[in-house]
Scaffold this active site. Structure first.
Site, PDB file in Angstrom:
ATOM      1  N   TYR A 140       0.842  -1.082  -0.136  1.00 16.54           N
ATOM      2  CA  TYR A 140      -0.107  -0.002  -0.276  1.00 16.54           C
ATOM      3  C   TYR A 140       0.735   1.237   0.128  1.00 16.54           C
ATOM      4  CZ  TYR A 140      -4.062  -2.950   1.058  1.00 16.54           C
ATOM      5  OH  TYR A 140      -5.150  -3.760   0.945  1.00 16.54           O
ATOM      6  N   LYS A 191       3.338 -15.493   1.627  1.00 18.59           N
ATOM      7  CA  LYS A 191       2.973 -16.267   0.565  1.00 18.59           C
ATOM      8  C   LYS A 191       4.533 -16.440   0.118  1.00 18.59           C
ATOM      9  CE  LYS A 191       0.462 -17.726  -2.782  1.00 18.59           C
ATOM     10  NZ  LYS A 191      -0.180 -18.676  -2.855  1.00 18.59           N
ATOM     11  N   ASP A 223      -3.433 -18.079   1.228  1.00 25.63           N
ATOM     12  CA  ASP A 223      -4.605 -18.953   0.413  1.00 25.63           C
ATOM     13  C   ASP A 223      -5.285 -19.780   1.223  1.00 25.63           C
ATOM     14  OD1 ASP A 223      -2.246 -19.983  -0.095  1.00 25.63           O
ATOM     15  OD2 ASP A 223      -2.669 -20.839  -2.115  1.00 25.63           O
ATOM     16  N   ASP A 247      -5.486  -6.652   5.455  1.00 27.10           N
ATOM     17  CA  ASP A 247      -6.626  -6.252   5.282  1.00 27.10           C
ATOM     18  C   ASP A 247      -7.880  -7.015   4.816  1.00 27.10           C
ATOM     19  OD1 ASP A 247      -8.585  -4.037   4.344  1.00 27.10           O
ATOM     20  OD2 ASP A 247      -7.196  -3.450   2.636  1.00 27.10           O
ATOM     21  N   ASP A 251     -11.100  -8.525   7.533  1.00 23.78           N
ATOM     22  CA  ASP A 251     -12.729  -8.402   7.074  1.00 23.78           C
ATOM     23  C   ASP A 251     -13.373  -9.697   7.039  1.00 23.78           C
ATOM     24  OD1 ASP A 251     -12.569  -5.645   7.065  1.00 23.78           O
ATOM     25  OD2 ASP A 251     -13.279  -5.387   4.976  1.00 23.78           O
TER      26      ASP A 251
END
Ligand code: NAD
Length: 361
Positions: A140, A191, A223, A247, A251
């Site tokens: 980000y 990852k 994943d 992020d 959620d």
């Protein structure tokens, strides 16, 4: 004496924060909590009062405080303002002014509310996990970034995933330290099979683990973590991950509980100073009606006590008081179900205060 800055914000913000302040006042009066509080403006309320969403005076108060308790910001009234004057800008500005690099998002589901989840109750009842998300680095913020035009005339978008060892170490430390206060298990999500940056992430987490022999560290690809969160979420204690992965996963974890009005959050700096807020927004659709659920804000206050004030015992008391009112069958409209007693915002706050007062000292 510790100082708490209270920023009610917009929409339901002032209503729900008022209930958390009732709880805080009870802790001061009855349980010997020594704190000073100040109030400030942020978001739309600040735009109305001063013309900007994060005024200088609020910046000064936030800088001087040990912790900030925030309601929520935003609403239709300010949506037509230029982007830099919108209430949400105030939120980004205060996070960056306070260098809040660690975002802590618990997902807790009280057994009595298990029906609110979209997953089967036996999968989620009693869920209690904590996601620790890195908040100021990663893709980000990484440079270079942008949209460029290639020689062949095609446009190309690009961003950079970058983490230095020190950035990984400081977020890892938050995860290990919080795990020490909970179930002593950390799952680091990366990852590493594809992204070199998270290969380094994994290495640094491993080296940190040596400093915390009581904590069990495991690693999981993102994943798989997404899958496991839906399959068997109770297997986790603390999950620590990058800005982007966090992020998304936080959620998803919030939705496991099905009750947005129940979930608190904390954002911390390097010294334990933090900003605490419910994960929901200002809910303009129900603002001013006295029906909003104040429990996420009250639980945010509990996090504030634990992480910024070192008052774990009082934090536990507040959390037990919330459990008690849920067990008593009190429900605001958002979590109401048959056979329970529907209460408004203030009545819920009063019930938490009463449950606190019932506890042995
Ligand atoms: P929201 O979280 O405000 O509301 C989503 C839905 O959940 C609404 O139906 C609302 O009534 C309900 N809800 C939320 N909190 C509740 C509570 N405590 N009790 C009962 N019901 C509750 O999200 P939104 O509608 O997308 O956004 C509304 C405004 O809030 C926007 O201006 C948005 O930018 C802002 N926002 C602010 C924050 C923040 O301050 N951290 C976060 C998200 C959205």
């Amino acid at each position: 004496m510790k100082r708490i800055l209270i920023l009610p914000g917009d929409g339901i913000g002032p209503e729900i924060v008022a209930e958390a302040v009732k709880v805080l006042e009870t802790l001061r009066r009855e349980f010997g909590l020594a704190v000073e509080t100040e109030q400030g403006v942020i978001g739309g309320a600040a735009c109305d009062a001063t013309g900007e969403p994060f005024p200088e005076e609020t910046r000064r108060l936030a800088g001087a405080a040990d912790a900030v308790l925030l309601g929520a910001v935003g609403g239709p009234k300010w949506e037509s303002l230029p982007r830099e004057l919108r209430p949400e800008r105030g939120l980004l500005a205060i996070r960056s002014a306070l260098s809040l690099f660690a975002n802590l998002r618990p997902a807790i589901l009280y057994p009595q509310l298990a029906d609110a989840s979209t997953l089967r109750p036996e999968v989620v009842a009693g869920l209690d996990i904590l996601i620790v998300r890195e908040l100021t680095g990663g893709i980000y913020f990484g440079e270079p970034r942008g949209i460029r035009t290639l020689e062949n005339g095609e446009r190309q978008g690009y961003n950079t995933l970058v983490y230095s060892e020190s950035e990984i170490r400081r977020i890892g430390r938050v995860a290990f330290e919080t795990a020490m206060q909970r179930g002593r298990r950390v799952t680091s999500v990366d990852k590493a099979n594809v992204l070199e940056c998270t290969e380094l992430w994994r290495e640094v987490m491993e080296s940190l683990a040596a400093e915390y022999p009581e904590v069990e560290l495991s690693h999981m690809y993102v994943d798989n973590a997404a899958m496991q969160l839906l399959r068997a979420p109770r297997q986790f204690d603390v999950l620590v991950t990058t800005n982007l992965f966090g992020d998304i996963l936080s959620d998803a974890a919030a939705m496991l509980t099905g009750s947005i009005g129940m979930l608190p959050s904390a954002s911390l700096d390097q010294h334990g100073k933090g900003m605490y807020e419910p994960i929901h927004g200002s809910a303009p659709d129900i603002a001013g009606q006295g029906i909003a659920n104040p429990l996420a804000t009250i639980l945010s206050l509990a996090m504030l006590l634990r992480y910024s004030l070192g008052e774990a015992e009082l934090a536990g008391r507040v959390e037990r008081a919330v459990e008690r009112v849920i067990a008593q069958g009190l429900r605001t409209a958002d979590i109401h179900s048959e056979g329970c007693r529907r209460v408004g915002t203030a009545e819920m706050g009063d019930a938490v205060v009463a449950a606190l007062m019932e506890q042995e000292r």
